[in-house]
Design an enzyme around this catalytic site. Sequence first.
Site, PDB file in Angstrom:
ATOM      1  N   GLU A 131      10.224 -27.148   8.201  1.00  0.00           N
ATOM      2  CA  GLU A 131      10.449 -26.680   9.576  1.00  0.00           C
ATOM      3  C   GLU A 131      11.804 -25.967   9.660  1.00  0.00           C
ATOM      4  OE1 GLU A 131      10.779 -28.623  14.076  1.00  0.00           O
ATOM      5  OE2 GLU A 131      11.092 -29.877  12.310  1.00  0.00           O
ATOM      6  N   HIS A 132      12.844 -26.632   9.193  1.00  0.00           N
ATOM      7  CA  HIS A 132      14.185 -26.045   9.126  1.00  0.00           C
ATOM      8  C   HIS A 132      14.589 -25.924   7.661  1.00  0.00           C
ATOM      9  CE1 HIS A 132      14.046 -28.400  12.939  1.00  0.00           C
ATOM     10  NE2 HIS A 132      14.638 -27.329  13.445  1.00  0.00           N
TER      11      HIS A 132
END
Length: 439
Positions: A323-324
């Site tokens: 996601e990050h």
Amino acid sequence: MKTLVWQSLSDSQQDTVLQRPAITEGANITAAVTSVINTVKQEGDAGVFALTEKFDGVKPDSIRVSNAEIEAASDRLSEEMKTALKQAYSNISKFHQAQKPQPVKVETQPGVICEQITMPINKVGLYIPGGSAPLPSTVLMLGIPAQIAGCHKVVLCSPPPIADEILYVAKLCKIDEVYNIGGAQAVAAMAYGTESVSKVDKIFGPGNAYVTEAKRQVSNDFRGAAIDMPAGPSEVLVIADESADPDFIAADLLSQAEHGPDSQVVLVTPSPIIADQVADAVERQLKELSREDIARQALGSSLLIVADSLTQCVSISNFYGPEHLIVQTKNPRELLPLLDNAGSIFLGDYSPESAGDYASGTNHVLPTYGYTRTYSSLGLADFSKRMTVQELTADGLKGLAPTVVTMAEAEGLDAHKRAVTIRIEKLAQLDVNKQEVNQ
């Protein structure tokens, strides 16, 4: 955190290591959500009131938050908080304004014009969770693109009592309707509408397992509403070399771990020294956190991976699809063209994930749980829809007709063929009539 040497693992072990824990919704959650949705569909506002009292322990005088209440909340907010929220609003607006699409108009062959136009989704619903701390940042991330896209109606639901920060940002984003409704009942109210709550076309925003299940159910019902993207636990992967600051890395890992016990945090580095230093820094910084217990649970299933090169670090990251993705290397931008799967990328020592979470300008609503392979970070496009237009002149149809007729015959679709040939025959007759008049 476990430290693993990548090269010492077999192929199957490598696959297993990077597998995320399965997300399972118990039958009890599914059944409970179905019951809530049916109650709202059948009883409308009365059902929402009853469910709000049952689940939130609150009997609001009104489902809808009045403009006077929003103004009062704004007045109570400190100037420091207002300044911070305005700065975040400005940055996020600038980035999303830049995403406005340009119209497309092409003449594909003489007399055949094709266009693509973008229109806002008519009505959208924003769900903002409650909990121990308000989430005005989520209102910004959802409300700003809805505003810029030009959605004709924006509805916001949040569990009562709604924090002043959320109401202030709702005012900044010019949100049309704000309601004291939380949980699955909020999703149902927006998806199907009630006497008070406007039915929306698409629902955005995070939530607990019940909210997530409610979004899934209403999105599978053609009478319900579309949703933004599949949900999953928060996660971060850091690629770091020997030039990175281990204290920075530890802080970034912990900022994700404190989200919840199911959060996933991973460090991938070619440096065993950095891996050891980060492990020590994580332990030191953990003790300073108010959410130490939550972060420690998340770290129990998280990883420090020692790879043999930065190239291998990139391969691991692309396979995982975080996601990050934080890149703390000597030349982080050199790796950017090699990175395939990530929700949002943070380059360099001074780009903490927190900046993107709140105020750099990018959107913090991101695909997780491996969905980065097919989903993108939330943006203006998610609040819009594309329509294509074609316009053919008589000569344009004449030029295209042989191609369409041949393909329609091949597919056995006589009516498709006839829709073209009937026009060509009419044009031919008109040509004959013109010739007769001119003789």
